[in-house]
Motif scaffolding. Sequence first.
Motif, PDB file in Angstrom:
ATOM      1  N   ASP A  31      -4.059  -7.903   5.657  1.00 39.62           N
ATOM      2  CA  ASP A  31      -2.656  -7.959   5.740  1.00 39.62           C
ATOM      3  C   ASP A  31      -2.098  -6.535   5.731  1.00 39.62           C
ATOM      4  O   ASP A  31      -2.398  -5.937   4.631  1.00 39.62           O
ATOM      5  N   SER A  32      -1.675  -6.098   6.734  1.00 49.62           N
ATOM      6  CA  SER A  32      -1.327  -4.543   6.664  1.00 49.62           C
ATOM      7  C   SER A  32      -0.162  -4.481   5.648  1.00 49.62           C
ATOM      8  O   SER A  32      -0.294  -3.439   5.025  1.00 49.62           O
ATOM      9  N   ASN A  36      -1.154  -1.624   2.733  1.00 47.66           N
ATOM     10  CA  ASN A  36      -0.266  -0.410   2.434  1.00 47.66           C
ATOM     11  C   ASN A  36       0.103  -0.584   0.983  1.00 47.66           C
ATOM     12  O   ASN A  36       0.527   0.535   0.396  1.00 47.66           O
ATOM     13  N   ALA A  37       0.517  -1.694   0.356  1.00 47.35           N
ATOM     14  CA  ALA A  37       1.058  -1.835  -0.649  1.00 47.35           C
ATOM     15  C   ALA A  37      -0.067  -1.171  -1.865  1.00 47.35           C
ATOM     16  O   ALA A  37       0.082  -0.405  -2.968  1.00 47.35           O
ATOM     17  N   VAL A  38      -1.324  -1.680  -1.531  1.00 48.70           N
ATOM     18  CA  VAL A  38      -2.551  -1.276  -2.517  1.00 48.70           C
ATOM     19  C   VAL A  38      -2.663   0.193  -2.363  1.00 48.70           C
ATOM     20  O   VAL A  38      -2.967   0.886  -3.375  1.00 48.70           O
ATOM     21  N   ILE A  41      -0.379   1.839  -4.481  1.00 47.10           N
ATOM     22  CA  ILE A  41      -0.274   1.387  -6.073  1.00 47.10           C
ATOM     23  C   ILE A  41      -1.599   2.445  -6.518  1.00 47.10           C
ATOM     24  O   ILE A  41      -1.567   3.066  -7.471  1.00 47.10           O
ATOM     25  N   LEU A  42      -2.758   2.500  -5.665  1.00 51.64           N
ATOM     26  CA  LEU A  42      -4.089   3.101  -6.110  1.00 51.64           C
ATOM     27  C   LEU A  42      -3.681   4.589  -6.300  1.00 51.64           C
ATOM     28  O   LEU A  42      -4.074   5.082  -7.148  1.00 51.64           O
ATOM     29  N   ALA A  43      -3.053   5.222  -5.133  1.00 53.43           N
ATOM     30  CA  ALA A  43      -2.766   6.549  -5.224  1.00 53.43           C
ATOM     31  C   ALA A  43      -1.930   7.015  -6.493  1.00 53.43           C
ATOM     32  O   ALA A  43      -1.891   8.036  -7.100  1.00 53.43           O
ATOM     33  N   ALA A  44      -0.928   5.948  -6.777  1.00 52.61           N
ATOM     34  CA  ALA A  44       0.094   6.339  -7.922  1.00 52.61           C
ATOM     35  C   ALA A  44      -0.612   6.425  -9.190  1.00 52.61           C
ATOM     36  O   ALA A  44      -0.531   7.121  -9.980  1.00 52.61           O
TER      37      ALA A  44
END
Length: 435
Positions: A31-32, A36-38, A41-44
Amino acid sequence: MNASQIRRLDSRTPDFLATLDALLAFESGTDSQIENAVTDILAAVRTVGDPAVIDYTCRFDRLDVNHMSALELPRHALDDALATLPEAQRAALEVAASRVEAYHRRQIAESWDYTEADGTRLGQIVTPLDRVGLYVPGGRASYPSSVLMNAIPAKVAGVGELIMVVPTPDGERNPLVLAAAAITGVDRVFTIGGAQAVAALAYGTQTIPQVDKIVGPGNAYVASAKRRVFGTVGIDMVAGPSEVLVISDGSGNPDWVAMDLFAQAEHDDLAQSILLCTDADFIDAVAASIAKLLPEMPRRQTIATSLANRGALIKVSDLDEACTIANRIAPEHLELSLENAEDWISKIRHAGAIFVGHWSVEALGDYCAGPNHVLPTMRSARFSSPLGVYDFQKRTSLIQVSEAGAQTLGPIAATLADGEGLQAHAASARYRVKA
């Protein structure tokens, strides 16, 4: 549920295999919006650390905290959860844990070596992972059995530190999960979940140390995050929906078989429950049992949807054909619901776990039989295995070449290196060869 809603197949029809393959096909997809949310979150979490974990946890789990210390449970919270459990629950957890531990102790791999005639020593060194992260679903979807099945083999392997993350939406803690953590000796517990928990384990934060491997089930966000951090850390697997395949010769109880199909179907709408049977009358009896028993099930809507969309009752010509089809399916769970079940074990090559005979219900494997319930899904039993102690140990090759051995091996290595155009490799080997 009307029995006519359950797919009925016959292996003799010309398009059977194509129909079966279509039934088995499962694309986890992406699911795009989730992806995108993941990614964000990973980057933050990787960049900011604790503050990002706190922010996402407060936002998604509706908590009000401002420091990571508020998200780590003290040891006494685990011990208190165990001490206050109803006696029956505590006893069940303890017995299940002891059985799982006893089984997994047989899986411990040992280091080994041997010495050749010229004094060259070769071998393998087995060592446990230093630190492992265990993800456990929280809130209403709480699974203490997952704690047992993931934490115990890690501890048996000798993992140095086991860090558990479990979300507590609205502050809701599941005492069974915390008690299971106490019984299994989990070292630290953080009440965080989702992709932010996976990120914290994979990259480390100011408070949470980086782990070497992440294990345990989770939702779509957790699965996506685990896929993305693989390589930075190890992961157990990205599991698909739960599956059961029952092979029957008509000798069993149709109510038992129907309930065994229900037991997987109640997981979610995408779970898969299939019956392969040589007896057409027994298939009719199982269909009748499904229609009779389904209204009694609290999760009847989920069961009905799962059976209608991905379930099947399949007539096969004989048990040899059933086993051939079973190997094509390579199910997570396989029940041999047969009169002489042991005679057919050797015919099964691809299955996560085999349950032999009418009394070996799959639910016992989920909780307390002993073998691990973390099993390969989506036909991956063709090439992968249940979670075990070996997933928490790693192997290092040991090479100690003697002076005499270098005289034999040097020219061989140099010749092969020259053939590959790697002259430094060849020279390095030849330097050890006496003139």
